[in-house]
Design an enzyme around this catalytic site. Structure first.
Site, PDB file in Angstrom:
ATOM      1  N   MET A 223       0.611  -1.266   0.022  1.00  0.00           N
ATOM      2  CA  MET A 223       0.083  -0.090   0.020  1.00  0.00           C
ATOM      3  C   MET A 223       0.647   1.746   0.194  1.00  0.00           C
ATOM      4  SD  MET A 223      -2.864  -1.002   2.428  1.00  0.00           S
ATOM      5  CE  MET A 223      -4.556  -1.907   1.788  1.00  0.00           C
ATOM      6  N   GLU A 244      11.562   6.846   8.437  1.00  0.00           N
ATOM      7  CA  GLU A 244      12.501   5.608   9.024  1.00  0.00           C
ATOM      8  C   GLU A 244      12.805   4.545   8.091  1.00  0.00           C
ATOM      9  OE1 GLU A 244      10.112   3.914  11.994  1.00  0.00           O
ATOM     10  OE2 GLU A 244      10.178   1.550  10.854  1.00  0.00           O
TER      11      GLU A 244
END
Length: 449
Positions: A223, A244
């Site tokens: 996604m 991140e």
């Protein structure tokens, strides 16, 4: 300083590096693409002679040789800071365990909380003219890990990209105990995989919510990558990156001219990340690229840093969401699937950002190996499921059936909102469960399926 002479004096073979381990030791492996290869093979040969060797690492992209040691549980444990499919197999085999971690705190764990490693093995890029080895695309927590390790052994691989940054992105030869020159195996890759029709529908809903000049954080999976691909083909512009994990989708967006980072209040013009994993395309893009800023995870994932970046858009996956808005992104019951990672930090940081939004994404259903279909929106989480994001922190939840904002909603409003984006086949069942749980109001009876 004559760094080349020091380099030559510290060179040992991979077999000699493996001899540094003794029974009962704590051994740290590098993170993600920095996991040792040649040394790992030799450590696996030594393990049958040892007992109770405790390894730490995470985000394994390939199966290390130590996992294939006969009767591995008699000789070792694998302690993962964030599990991949490779590592989940160790749990079933009886020698793997998850170490619950708020990823942003991992450097501090090494500074203050965990037992220092007896030996640390990590892959680095070749030494530069100033005596520094780059951690490659995995600055993460490695500097603090090395600071506390009793012995540091680097495995030099010419294929490891030299990733630039601001601080704590590598290690100096003076801090290294031993050097192993590797056979230069290719850096492990993480293919992004093709987006499903559901992924595309979810991506379309999210992209409509992203303004020009937004700052992006994408999690791992189909996604988030679908969102990146859609952005690359969109009219959006002047986007920034503070994430991140750096994935292939960012490369596609950057090459499509969507990213320049000029609207960022921090690290203007730079794409900031704690670690990267993807295909060779990604590693080539990160190599010596001054636009991309490798940084420790206690900077990238700091809620206070994230909050300073306006229009911050955080996009992450989940396993299940219950009708209270609790998000479980790391386990299903007691079955460990992944790790907490930095999801909670980005969920909180995005909401604190001016104009920021956090999106938790999932398909409305999943099908097990027996062909049975289940809803990912559930009345309550399974017993034993870890709550990754508590219900007050959950912002937007998205499935292929819609997008809802849970902030400010009471329990019956949350139930109504979440059931509205559940698969139609499960909505009546969820309503009945909500009634039993006393979070369904008479007002809700107007609800249409």
């Amino acid at each position: 300083m004559d760094y080349r002479s020091e380099y030559e004096n510290k060179k040992i073979t991979a077999a000699q590096a493996a001899e540094l381990i003794h029974s009962g030791d704590w051994v740290d492996y590098g993170w993600c693409s920095g996991t040792p290869h040649d040394i790992d093979i030799e450590v696996a040969k030594r393990l049958p002679k040892l007992e109770d060797v405790k390894f730490r690492g995470g985000i394994l992209l390939t199966r290390p040789a130590i996992f294939d040691v006969e009767n591995a549980a008699e000789h070792m444990t694998w302690n993962s800071w964030h599990m991949t499919g490779v590592e989940r197999a160790t749990v079933k085999a009886g020698f793997g365990f998850y170490a619950p971690a708020r990823y942003s705190e991992l450097p501090r764990y090494y500074r203050e909380n965990v037992e220092p490693g007896d030996v640390a093995y990590l892959v680095v890029s070749p030494m530069d003219n100033f005596g520094y080895f780059s951690f490659g695309p995995s600055a993460s927590h490695l500097a603090d890990l090395c600071d506390k390790a009793k012995k540091v052994v680097v495995e030099v691989n010419e294929n490891m990209p030299r990733c630039l940054g601001g601080f704590r992105t590598g290690i100096h030869i003076s801090q290294v105990d031993y050097i192993v020159e590797s056979t230069n195996t290719p850096i492990p890759e993480l293919p992004s995989g093709g987006a499903t029709e559901v992924d595309q529908k979810v991506a379309e809903l999210i992209v409509n919510e992203i303004p020009d000049g937004a700052c992006l954080q994408l999690g791992i999976g189909g996604m988030p990558n679908a969102v990146g691909s859609l952005i690359a083909r969109s009219d959006l512009k002047h986007l920034g990156v503070h994430t991140e994990m750096y994935v292939d989708a960012y490369v596609d967006m950057a090459k499509a001219g969507k990213i320049d980072g000029m609207n960022k209040s921090l690290d203007k013009g730079r794409q900031v990340y704690a670690f990267g994993a993807g295909t060779k395309k990604l590693y080539d893009y990160l190599n010596d690229n001054p636009e991309c800023m490798s940084a420790p995870v206690d900077y990238t994932n700091d809620v206070r840093v994230i909050a300073q970046l306006d229009n911050f858009i955080s996009i992450n996956n989940t396993v299940d969401v219950d009708l209270y808005g609790q998000v479980s992104a790391e386990s299903s019951g007691t079955r460990q699937i992944s790790g907490a990672g930095g999801q909670q930090d980005f969920v909180m940081g995005a909401y604190l950002s001016k104009g920021g939004k956090s999106f938790i994404c999932c398909s409305s259903t999943y099908t097990n190996h027996q062909g049975e279909t289940f809803s990912r929106i559930v009345p309550t989480l399974k017993p034993g499921s870890a709550v990754t994001d508590t219900r007050p922190n959950t912002h937007y939840v998205v499935t292929e059936y819609g997008l809802v904002n849970l902030k400010g909603l009471n329990t019956w409003q949350r139930a109504e909102a979440l059931i509205s984006i559940a698969h139609p086949d499960f909505r009546q069942q969820l309503v009945e469960q909500a009634e039993k749980m006393q979070i369904w109001k008479t007002h809700n009876n107007h609800f249409e399926f």
